[in-house]
Design an enzyme around this catalytic site. Structure first.
Site, PDB file in Angstrom:
ATOM      1  N   VAL A  90       0.854  -1.182   0.000  1.00 36.08           N
ATOM      2  CA  VAL A  90       0.000   0.000   0.000  1.00 36.08           C
ATOM      3  C   VAL A  90       0.889   1.230   0.000  1.00 36.08           C
ATOM      4  CG1 VAL A  90      -1.760   1.337   1.214  1.00 36.08           C
ATOM      5  CG2 VAL A  90      -1.878  -1.165   1.202  1.00 36.08           C
ATOM      6  N   ALA A 133       4.215   4.494   2.940  1.00 34.17           N
ATOM      7  CA  ALA A 133       3.875   3.223   2.300  1.00 34.17           C
ATOM      8  C   ALA A 133       4.140   2.096   3.295  1.00 34.17           C
ATOM      9  CB  ALA A 133       4.686   3.018   1.034  1.00 34.17           C
ATOM     10  N   LYS A 134       3.710   0.888   2.951  1.00 34.53           N
ATOM     11  CA  LYS A 134       3.989  -0.283   3.782  1.00 34.53           C
ATOM     12  C   LYS A 134       3.793  -1.533   2.955  1.00 34.53           C
ATOM     13  CE  LYS A 134       5.211  -0.890   8.133  1.00 34.53           C
ATOM     14  NZ  LYS A 134       6.206  -0.037   8.828  1.00 34.53           N
ATOM     15  N   GLY A 135       4.568  -2.566   3.287  1.00 34.07           N
ATOM     16  CA  GLY A 135       4.409  -3.871   2.679  1.00 34.07           C
ATOM     17  C   GLY A 135       4.156  -4.922   3.734  1.00 34.07           C
ATOM     18  N   ASP A 171      10.808  -4.718   9.259  1.00 33.70           N
ATOM     19  CA  ASP A 171       9.669  -4.456  10.130  1.00 33.70           C
ATOM     20  C   ASP A 171       9.412  -5.756  10.876  1.00 33.70           C
ATOM     21  OD1 ASP A 171       6.520  -4.019  10.719  1.00 33.70           O
ATOM     22  OD2 ASP A 171       7.441  -2.088  10.335  1.00 33.70           O
TER      23      ASP A 171
END
Length: 392
Positions: A22, A73-75, A110
């Protein structure tokens, strides 16, 4: 704020497992946010984390600094990082996301993943670096990359500077709240959920500031001692996932159930492991005065409402754990060098200023620290938009 700019669901052709990306917003064409791997990870979770990254970036905007905030953003990958197939899955995910990582998404470790593992998988996936999208924004890419590499090579008492930077920021957030309330550091008790990268470093900094760490929790349960735990011994006994070898426990150290940390007799709770750790089913166990969100989204909104009503202050993740991301960019853009003392001093100044500003805003507005942090972001967005073309 509107819907995310990009929202992707990826299905692995080998295992059928899903991964997500995202991109909430772009600034100067780039967004920043880590990649997590955990069983049960969802698109909704990653969407919330990406929005949080947008906020963290905006909160660290300093018109006098070299580091200019990026978008958020992030995965995420739905898999247990201990699964034997986790690493090949990570490589396939990064290979699938390669066009985004090359052009607009800078990522890193993360929950469930270490930076070393991400770096190794990124090379195997054909990438130059997990943060290569930011390289065109640097004045001197070669010098910047060397500076960051040198910083990652720094160790302090057995822990890497990259691990310690975020924990320093979390600890300083807690200490700022204590100082404003006139509570002395020495003798103040703290319980930490998670002894991985963020939780372990936070425990060290708080212990060295004089606080007594009375409980830590990992996947095996809670280790507690009302007289205080030997934090350094526990850190040395961790595995790569933050699980402590119980063989190092001393007489007086207790082994309790996993959720026992929540009800520990302590003034400060630091959830530093998973999202959604404190909900309406367990918030009644909390007796602490402060919850310091080292993890992303550890307290559900409904639980926070109840906690606030009974006088518990929740210091939100978008401020508390934002130092990890900021340290990367302070170093890469050249605001600080690859030196631990310089990094810690800069982190402490920045986090004290930011937490103080948030708490001042909460007091003046008669609201919670989280609402105050959102208000600060709302104030800063137009300034960033005017200078850099926000979301462009």
């Amino acid at each position: 704020m509107s819907a995310p700019l990009i929202s992707l669901v990826w299905t692995d052709h080998v295992t059928g497992r899903q991964g997500f990306l995202v991109v909430d917003r772009l600034v100067r064409g780039v967004a920043s946010g880590g990649l997590r791997m955990r069983p049960g990870c969802t698109l909704e979770e990653v969407t919330g984390l990406a929005r949080g990254m947008t906020m963290k970036e905006a909160l660290h905007y300093d018109p006098e600094g070299r580091y200019v905030p990026l978008g958020g953003a992030k995965g995420g990958i739905d898999c247990d990082p201990r699964d034997p197939g986790a690493y090949p899955l990570l490589v396939r995910y990064l290979r699938a996301m390669r066009p985004y990582i090359e052009s607009l998404w800078t990522t890193g470790e993360d929950l469930g993943l270490t930076q070393d593992l991400v770096d190794r998988a990124a090379v195997e996936a054909g990438l130059i670096s997990s943060v290569q999208a930011v390289y065109p924004l640097l004045d001197d890419e070669t010098a910047a990359r060397r500076r960051l590499a040198d910083a990652f090579a720094v160790e302090v008492d057995g822990l890497g500077l990259d691990e310690l930077a975020g924990g320093c920021g979390v600890a300083e957030s807690a200490l700022t709240a204590l100082d404003r309330a006139g509570v002395p550091h020495r003798g103040t008790r703290v319980a930490v959920q998670g002894l991985g990268t963020m939780g372990g470093a936070t425990a060290r900094f708080l212990a060295r500031a004089g606080l007594t760490v009375v409980a830590v929790a990992d996947v095996k349960g809670t280790i507690a001692n009302p007289a205080g735990l030997d934090v350094e011994a526990l850190l040395r006994a961790r595995d790569a996932y933050g699980t402590v070898d119980r063989a190092v426990l001393r007489p007086g150290d207790l082994e309790l159930p996993g959720d026992a940390w929540l009800g520990t007799d302590a003034e400060v709770l630091v959830p530093a492991a998973v999202s959604y750790a404190i909900d309406t089913a367990n918030e009644h166990l909390v007796t602490a005065r402060w919850i310091v969100e080292a993890a992303n989204m550890p307290v559900l909104p409904e639980a926070e409402e109840r906690l606030t009503a009974r006088g518990v202050t929740v210091l939100p993740d978008v401020v508390v754990n934002s130092g990890t991301n900021a340290w990367w960019w302070w170093t890469l853009f050249g605001d600080i060098g690859p030196d631990a003392d310089e990094a810690f001093a800069h982190m402490r100044r920045s986090m004290r200023a930011l937490v103080g500003l948030m708490l001042d805003r909460a007091e003046s507005d008669g609201t919670t620290p989280r609402a105050a942090a959102h208000a600060l972001v709302t104030d800063r967005l137009p300034v960033i938009a005017e200078r850099f073309g926000w979301y462009r």
